[in-house]
Design a protein around this motif. Structure first.
Motif, PDB file in Angstrom:
ATOM      1  N   GLN A 156       0.932  -1.234   0.010  1.00  0.00           N
ATOM      2  CA  GLN A 156       0.012  -0.109   0.075  1.00  0.00           C
ATOM      3  C   GLN A 156       0.913   1.183  -0.064  1.00  0.00           C
ATOM      4  O   GLN A 156       1.368   1.513   0.982  1.00  0.00           O
ATOM      5  N   ILE A 157       1.280   1.754  -1.206  1.00  0.00           N
ATOM      6  CA  ILE A 157       2.142   2.923  -1.344  1.00  0.00           C
ATOM      7  C   ILE A 157       1.409   4.114  -1.053  1.00  0.00           C
ATOM      8  O   ILE A 157       0.326   4.434  -1.453  1.00  0.00           O
ATOM      9  N   LYS A 158       2.059   5.046   0.026  1.00  0.00           N
ATOM     10  CA  LYS A 158       1.372   5.906   0.318  1.00  0.00           C
ATOM     11  C   LYS A 158       2.212   7.358  -0.288  1.00  0.00           C
ATOM     12  O   LYS A 158       3.226   7.205  -0.704  1.00  0.00           O
ATOM     13  N   THR A 159       1.374   8.399  -0.544  1.00  0.00           N
ATOM     14  CA  THR A 159       2.108   9.405  -1.382  1.00  0.00           C
ATOM     15  C   THR A 159       2.934  10.325  -0.256  1.00  0.00           C
ATOM     16  O   THR A 159       2.574  10.266   0.856  1.00  0.00           O
ATOM     17  N   LYS A 160       4.265  10.821  -0.708  1.00  0.00           N
ATOM     18  CA  LYS A 160       4.947  11.594   0.420  1.00  0.00           C
ATOM     19  C   LYS A 160       5.072  12.945  -0.132  1.00  0.00           C
ATOM     20  O   LYS A 160       4.589  13.257  -1.225  1.00  0.00           O
ATOM     21  N   LYS A 161       5.218  14.029   0.897  1.00  0.00           N
ATOM     22  CA  LYS A 161       5.438  15.225   0.712  1.00  0.00           C
ATOM     23  C   LYS A 161       6.371  15.808  -0.473  1.00  0.00           C
ATOM     24  O   LYS A 161       7.405  14.852  -0.245  1.00  0.00           O
ATOM     25  N   ALA A 162       6.152  16.606  -1.361  1.00  0.00           N
ATOM     26  CA  ALA A 162       7.266  16.951  -2.446  1.00  0.00           C
ATOM     27  C   ALA A 162       8.399  17.641  -1.449  1.00  0.00           C
ATOM     28  O   ALA A 162       8.212  18.213  -0.383  1.00  0.00           O
ATOM     29  N   ASP A 164       9.960  20.433  -2.144  1.00  0.00           N
ATOM     30  CA  ASP A 164       9.556  21.649  -1.665  1.00  0.00           C
ATOM     31  C   ASP A 164       8.820  22.013  -0.249  1.00  0.00           C
ATOM     32  O   ASP A 164       8.671  23.173   0.240  1.00  0.00           O
ATOM     33  N   GLU A 165       8.209  21.102   0.063  1.00  0.00           N
ATOM     34  CA  GLU A 165       7.176  21.034   1.357  1.00  0.00           C
ATOM     35  C   GLU A 165       8.001  20.823   2.695  1.00  0.00           C
ATOM     36  O   GLU A 165       7.524  21.296   3.617  1.00  0.00           O
ATOM     37  N   VAL A 166       9.137  20.314   2.459  1.00  0.00           N
ATOM     38  CA  VAL A 166       9.846  19.424   3.520  1.00  0.00           C
ATOM     39  C   VAL A 166      11.429  20.117   3.678  1.00  0.00           C
ATOM     40  O   VAL A 166      11.921  19.694   4.642  1.00  0.00           O
ATOM     41  N   ALA A 167      11.738  21.001   2.769  1.00  0.00           N
ATOM     42  CA  ALA A 167      13.130  21.163   2.896  1.00  0.00           C
ATOM     43  C   ALA A 167      13.394  22.793   2.276  1.00  0.00           C
ATOM     44  O   ALA A 167      12.583  23.279   1.960  1.00  0.00           O
ATOM     45  N   PHE A 168      14.426  23.350   2.957  1.00  0.00           N
ATOM     46  CA  PHE A 168      14.654  24.621   2.603  1.00  0.00           C
ATOM     47  C   PHE A 168      16.339  24.841   2.273  1.00  0.00           C
ATOM     48  O   PHE A 168      16.997  23.780   2.760  1.00  0.00           O
ATOM     49  N   PHE A 169      16.715  25.696   1.650  1.00  0.00           N
ATOM     50  CA  PHE A 169      18.054  25.786   1.224  1.00  0.00           C
ATOM     51  C   PHE A 169      18.621  27.039   1.899  1.00  0.00           C
ATOM     52  O   PHE A 169      18.083  28.061   1.564  1.00  0.00           O
ATOM     53  N   GLU A 170      19.938  26.888   2.655  1.00  0.00           N
ATOM     54  CA  GLU A 170      20.302  28.144   3.194  1.00  0.00           C
ATOM     55  C   GLU A 170      19.694  28.552   4.500  1.00  0.00           C
ATOM     56  O   GLU A 170      20.168  28.643   5.455  1.00  0.00           O
ATOM     57  N   ARG A 171      18.454  29.467   4.334  1.00  0.00           N
ATOM     58  CA  ARG A 171      17.675  29.598   5.247  1.00  0.00           C
ATOM     59  C   ARG A 171      16.236  29.522   5.139  1.00  0.00           C
ATOM     60  O   ARG A 171      15.700  29.844   4.129  1.00  0.00           O
ATOM     61  N   TYR A 172      15.683  29.312   6.233  1.00  0.00           N
ATOM     62  CA  TYR A 172      14.103  29.028   5.961  1.00  0.00           C
ATOM     63  C   TYR A 172      13.394  30.491   5.978  1.00  0.00           C
ATOM     64  O   TYR A 172      13.651  31.398   6.406  1.00  0.00           O
ATOM     65  N   GLU A 173      12.700  30.537   4.824  1.00  0.00           N
ATOM     66  CA  GLU A 173      11.654  31.557   5.006  1.00  0.00           C
ATOM     67  C   GLU A 173      10.308  31.425   4.526  1.00  0.00           C
ATOM     68  O   GLU A 173       9.811  30.289   3.954  1.00  0.00           O
ATOM     69  N   GLU A 174       9.231  32.045   5.238  1.00  0.00           N
ATOM     70  CA  GLU A 174       7.908  31.894   5.197  1.00  0.00           C
ATOM     71  C   GLU A 174       7.730  32.514   3.640  1.00  0.00           C
ATOM     72  O   GLU A 174       7.954  33.408   3.189  1.00  0.00           O
ATOM     73  N   GLU A 175       6.638  31.725   3.137  1.00  0.00           N
ATOM     74  CA  GLU A 175       6.083  32.261   1.616  1.00  0.00           C
ATOM     75  C   GLU A 175       4.890  33.481   1.925  1.00  0.00           C
ATOM     76  O   GLU A 175       4.425  33.313   2.752  1.00  0.00           O
TER      77      GLU A 175
END
Length: 175
Positions: A156-162, A164-175
């Protein structure tokens, strides 16, 4: 499945193909596969090279049923050909992190042999001490995880988050 630069990486393929499996064929796991998976688990990264783990393998129908009866979210353990139990020495500062790394290496080694598995929580669960006692493991060890395993009957294969939903590069920034 995509590959970067036109090359297929076997390790990445094994990781991407891993899914939790809760229904198994009634086919036993070969001894070589069991030992190979345990060998991979013991080679996991470990803080200060403490290697605070103890690995158990359970194949007895009676004991598998007893563990399944204890584990609130692991009733399917009763139907697995084998269940691995990962314990950590309580007095090792990073036993939880070390044993989680070992659990993941165990799971990936099984996957590489075509054996499906499912990580069932041990740490912080009310049944952890009862499982430890059932398996006659010394008190100095705490149950970290249970890994029932077998050849998949069903996936039963569940979908995983993309990404861009779980990673950031250099610094986290709110959209």
């Amino acid at each position: 499945m995509s590959s970067i630069g036109g090359t297929v990486n076997l390790g990445v393929t094994v990781i991407r193909s891993r899914h939790s499996v809760r229904k198994y064929k009634e086919k036993p796991i070969e001894e070589k596969t069991i030992k190979d998976a345990l060998d991979c688990a013991r080679l996991a990264p470990t803080a200060r090279n403490e290697q605070p783990w103890l690995f158990g393998t359970i194949q007895s129908r009676e004991t598998l049923q007893a563990i399944a009866d204890l584990a609130d979210n692991g009733k399917f353990i009763a139907d697995a050909p084998i269940c691995f139990a990962v314990f950590g020495k309580r007095d090792a500062k990073y036993y939880l992190e070390d044993c989680c790394a070992a659990t993941m290496q165990l799971i990936l080694a099984l996957q590489a042999w075509g054996v499906g598995s499912c990580w069932v929580a041990g740490e912080k669960k009310d049944y952890a001490e009862d499982v430890r006692k059932l398996l006659n493991v010394p008190e100095e060890y705490a149950l970290v995880s249970l890994v029932p395993a077998g050849y998949p009957e069903e996936l039963q294969i569940k979908t995983k988050k993309a990404i861009d939903e779980v990673a950031f590069f250099e610094r986290y920034e709110e959209e």
